[in-house]
Write a protein that holds these residues in place. Structure first.
Motif, PDB file in Angstrom:
ATOM      1  N   ARG A 118       0.818  -1.216   0.000  1.00 25.35           N
ATOM      2  CA  ARG A 118       0.000   0.000   0.000  1.00 25.35           C
ATOM      3  C   ARG A 118       0.849   1.262   0.000  1.00 25.35           C
ATOM      4  N   LEU A 119       2.150   1.127   0.297  1.00 26.33           N
ATOM      5  CA  LEU A 119       2.972   2.301   0.547  1.00 26.33           C
ATOM      6  C   LEU A 119       3.949   2.590  -0.574  1.00 26.33           C
ATOM      7  N   GLY A 120       4.338   3.884  -0.631  1.00 22.75           N
ATOM      8  CA  GLY A 120       5.492   4.306  -1.398  1.00 22.75           C
ATOM      9  C   GLY A 120       6.626   4.524  -0.421  1.00 22.75           C
ATOM     10  N   LYS A 121       6.733   5.754   0.085  1.00 22.93           N
ATOM     11  CA  LYS A 121       7.785   6.074   1.048  1.00 22.93           C
ATOM     12  C   LYS A 121       7.231   6.110   2.466  1.00 22.93           C
ATOM     13  N   LEU A 122       8.151   5.983   3.423  1.00 20.07           N
ATOM     14  CA  LEU A 122       7.810   5.954   4.837  1.00 20.07           C
ATOM     15  C   LEU A 122       8.620   7.020   5.565  1.00 20.07           C
ATOM     16  N   ILE A 123       7.947   7.842   6.383  1.00 19.94           N
ATOM     17  CA  ILE A 123       8.617   8.891   7.156  1.00 19.94           C
ATOM     18  C   ILE A 123       8.195   8.756   8.609  1.00 19.94           C
ATOM     19  N   CYS A 124       9.187   8.590   9.485  1.00 25.49           N
ATOM     20  CA  CYS A 124       8.932   8.381  10.909  1.00 25.49           C
ATOM     21  C   CYS A 124       9.639   9.465  11.709  1.00 25.49           C
ATOM     22  N   GLY A 125       8.880  10.264  12.449  1.00 24.31           N
ATOM     23  CA  GLY A 125       9.460  11.347  13.227  1.00 24.31           C
ATOM     24  C   GLY A 125       9.237  11.163  14.711  1.00 24.31           C
ATOM     25  N   GLY A 126      10.107  11.783  15.510  1.00 23.61           N
ATOM     26  CA  GLY A 126       9.977  11.722  16.952  1.00 23.61           C
ATOM     27  C   GLY A 126      10.312  10.375  17.548  1.00 23.61           C
ATOM     28  N   ILE A 127      11.019   9.534  16.796  1.00 24.70           N
ATOM     29  CA  ILE A 127      11.486   8.243  17.310  1.00 24.70           C
ATOM     30  C   ILE A 127      12.926   8.039  16.860  1.00 24.70           C
ATOM     31  N   GLY A 128      13.588   7.086  17.508  1.00 25.08           N
ATOM     32  CA  GLY A 128      14.983   6.807  17.179  1.00 25.08           C
ATOM     33  C   GLY A 128      15.426   5.516  17.834  1.00 25.08           C
ATOM     34  N   ARG A 208      17.339  17.528  20.774  1.00 25.88           N
ATOM     35  CA  ARG A 208      17.098  17.519  22.216  1.00 25.88           C
ATOM     36  C   ARG A 208      15.943  16.602  22.599  1.00 25.88           C
ATOM     37  N   ASP A 209      15.592  15.699  21.713  1.00 24.02           N
ATOM     38  CA  ASP A 209      14.477  14.786  21.964  1.00 24.02           C
ATOM     39  C   ASP A 209      14.967  13.584  22.756  1.00 24.02           C
ATOM     40  N   GLU A 210      14.808  13.641  24.072  1.00 25.50           N
ATOM     41  CA  GLU A 210      15.271  12.564  24.935  1.00 25.50           C
ATOM     42  C   GLU A 210      14.378  11.329  24.834  1.00 25.50           C
ATOM     43  N   ALA A 212      13.207  10.095  21.994  1.00 23.73           N
ATOM     44  CA  ALA A 212      13.462   9.377  20.742  1.00 23.73           C
ATOM     45  C   ALA A 212      14.801   8.646  20.738  1.00 23.73           C
ATOM     46  N   GLY A 213      15.846   9.309  21.174  1.00 19.43           N
ATOM     47  CA  GLY A 213      17.174   8.773  20.981  1.00 19.43           C
ATOM     48  C   GLY A 213      17.692   9.097  19.589  1.00 19.43           C
ATOM     49  N   ASP A 214      18.779   8.462  19.204  1.00 16.99           N
ATOM     50  CA  ASP A 214      19.460   8.752  17.938  1.00 16.99           C
ATOM     51  C   ASP A 214      18.659   8.213  16.754  1.00 16.99           C
ATOM     52  N   PRO A 215      18.209   9.065  15.840  1.00 20.54           N
ATOM     53  CA  PRO A 215      17.453   8.552  14.688  1.00 20.54           C
ATOM     54  C   PRO A 215      18.293   7.655  13.781  1.00 20.54           C
ATOM     55  N   GLN A 216      19.610   7.854  13.755  1.00 19.44           N
ATOM     56  CA  GLN A 216      20.452   7.010  12.904  1.00 19.44           C
ATOM     57  C   GLN A 216      20.440   5.559  13.384  1.00 19.44           C
ATOM     58  N   ALA A 217      20.350   5.351  14.699  1.00 23.51           N
ATOM     59  CA  ALA A 217      20.322   3.983  15.217  1.00 23.51           C
ATOM     60  C   ALA A 217      19.110   3.224  14.697  1.00 23.51           C
ATOM     61  N   LEU A 218      17.984   3.901  14.585  1.00 23.10           N
ATOM     62  CA  LEU A 218      16.796   3.254  14.032  1.00 23.10           C
ATOM     63  C   LEU A 218      16.910   3.133  12.520  1.00 23.10           C
ATOM     64  N   ALA A 219      17.392   4.172  11.852  1.00 30.47           N
ATOM     65  CA  ALA A 219      17.537   4.117  10.396  1.00 30.47           C
ATOM     66  C   ALA A 219      18.436   2.961   9.976  1.00 30.47           C
ATOM     67  N   GLY A 232      18.321  21.988  17.678  1.00 31.43           N
ATOM     68  CA  GLY A 232      17.653  22.890  18.596  1.00 31.43           C
ATOM     69  C   GLY A 232      16.266  22.482  19.025  1.00 31.43           C
ATOM     70  N   CYS A 233      15.779  21.323  18.578  1.00 32.72           N
ATOM     71  CA  CYS A 233      14.390  20.937  18.828  1.00 32.72           C
ATOM     72  C   CYS A 233      14.288  19.771  19.804  1.00 32.72           C
ATOM     73  N   ASP A 234      13.208  19.794  20.618  1.00 33.06           N
ATOM     74  CA  ASP A 234      12.898  18.661  21.472  1.00 33.06           C
ATOM     75  C   ASP A 234      11.721  17.897  20.872  1.00 33.06           C
ATOM     76  N   HIS A 235      11.107  17.023  21.658  1.00 31.68           N
ATOM     77  CA  HIS A 235      10.047  16.165  21.134  1.00 31.68           C
ATOM     78  C   HIS A 235       8.841  16.969  20.661  1.00 31.68           C
ATOM     79  N   PHE A 236       8.566  18.075  21.322  1.00 38.22           N
ATOM     80  CA  PHE A 236       7.364  18.842  21.006  1.00 38.22           C
ATOM     81  C   PHE A 236       7.609  19.925  19.959  1.00 38.22           C
ATOM     82  N   SER A 237       8.820  20.441  19.903  1.00 40.93           N
ATOM     83  CA  SER A 237       9.062  21.574  18.995  1.00 40.93           C
ATOM     84  C   SER A 237       9.526  21.156  17.606  1.00 40.93           C
ATOM     85  N   ALA A 238       9.883  19.897  17.412  1.00 39.79           N
ATOM     86  CA  ALA A 238      10.379  19.470  16.099  1.00 39.79           C
ATOM     87  C   ALA A 238       9.273  19.441  15.052  1.00 39.79           C
TER      88      ALA A 238
END
Length: 265
Positions: A118-128, A208-210, A212-219, A232-238
């Motif tokens: 069902r999908l083309g691309k996948l974008i996941c934010g606020g996680i890592g 500054r998103d504590e 999520a952790g490092d997004p590269q580790a999930l990628a 400069g962003c945390d979980h809410f401001s990104a």
């Protein structure tokens, strides 16, 4: 307000399609949020409209204008993914980009595993990388369910749990439904399972998103994924930040670097 039923629960959604739209994006909001707060107020609707994209966004069960069961069994991981797949099928969409933030990103990953066709691309934010940590309840995971049901939110000791409760109150959310949602806590994702996500993916999180952790580790656990750290962003401001939108649009247009070979699985 358009809606459809999934497993007996009425789910509200928006479907905004400019004439001759170039692509379709389906948006999945985070916990205690809704399609208006998570995507419209933060400028994503208008930004996609300017790009000529069709925008579909739903209120997940337990949130916004959708049905709000008070039974934790209504909120299992497979059930949430089935709601999104059901909306895709209801609208007859094929090859859409799926964009989820925080809780919505967890759901998006499950959709990518359950319905890759069902999908083309996948974008996941606020996680890592924290998504892959061994199962052990964090202080926030322990505090959040009680925070949703606290009579006086000022008595909540955990500052992040108190922030989520204030946010839920601001949105007028059903606190009992949110507590039930949290009670259906799912086990952590396994890296071996995530390697089965074959859609080209972007993972992003604020520097500054504590939570999520490092997004590269999930990628690196995904087959074909890039990672972006929003400075400069945390979980809410990104989520409302212009740099986040820029990264997402560059990914959609194929302008981000290809992942390193050792990140492929």
């Amino acid at each position: 307000m358009p809606s459809f039923k999934s497993d007996g629960v009425e789910l509200a959604y928006d479907d905004i399609a400019p004439p001759g739209h170039r692509d379709t994006v389906l948006l999945i909001h985070g916990f205690a949020s809704n399609r208006y707060e998570g995507w419209r107020r933060t400028g994503w609707y208008s930004a996609f409209e300017r790009r000529g994209s069709r925008v579909i966004a739903l209120d997940m069960r337990g949130h916004g204008e959708s049905g709000k069961p008070h039974d934790a069994q209504a909120y299992g991981r497979a059930r949430l993914a089935a709601d999104v797949i059901g909306l895709i099928d209801h609208l007859g969409v094929q090859g859409c980009t799926l964009l989820g933030y925080s809780m919505g990103a967890h759901v998006a990953l499950n959709v990518a595993l359950e319905a890759p066709d069902r999908l083309g691309k996948l974008i996941c934010g606020g996680i890592g990388g924290r998504l892959l940590e061994p199962e052990s309840p964090s202080p926030l995971a322990e505090a959040l369910p009680a925070a949703m049901l606290a009579e006086d939110p000022e008595t909540i000791e955990d500052p992040m749990a108190r922030s989520f409760r204030h946010f839920a109150d601001e949105q007028g959310e059903d606190l009992k439904a949110l507590a039930a949602f949290l009670a259906a806590r799912a086990a952590p994702f396994e890296a071996a399972d995530l390697a089965g996500v074959r859609s080209p993916a972007l993972v992003f999180a604020g520097a500054r998103d504590e939570l999520a952790g490092d997004p590269q580790a999930l990628a690196s656990a995904l087959f074909d994924a890039r990672a972006v750290v929003v400075p400069g962003c945390d979980h809410f401001s990104a989520i409302p930040h212009a740099l986040t939108k820029g990264a997402v649009f560059d990914f959609q247009d194929g302008l981000l670097d290809e992942p390193e070979p050792d990140a492929w699985r």
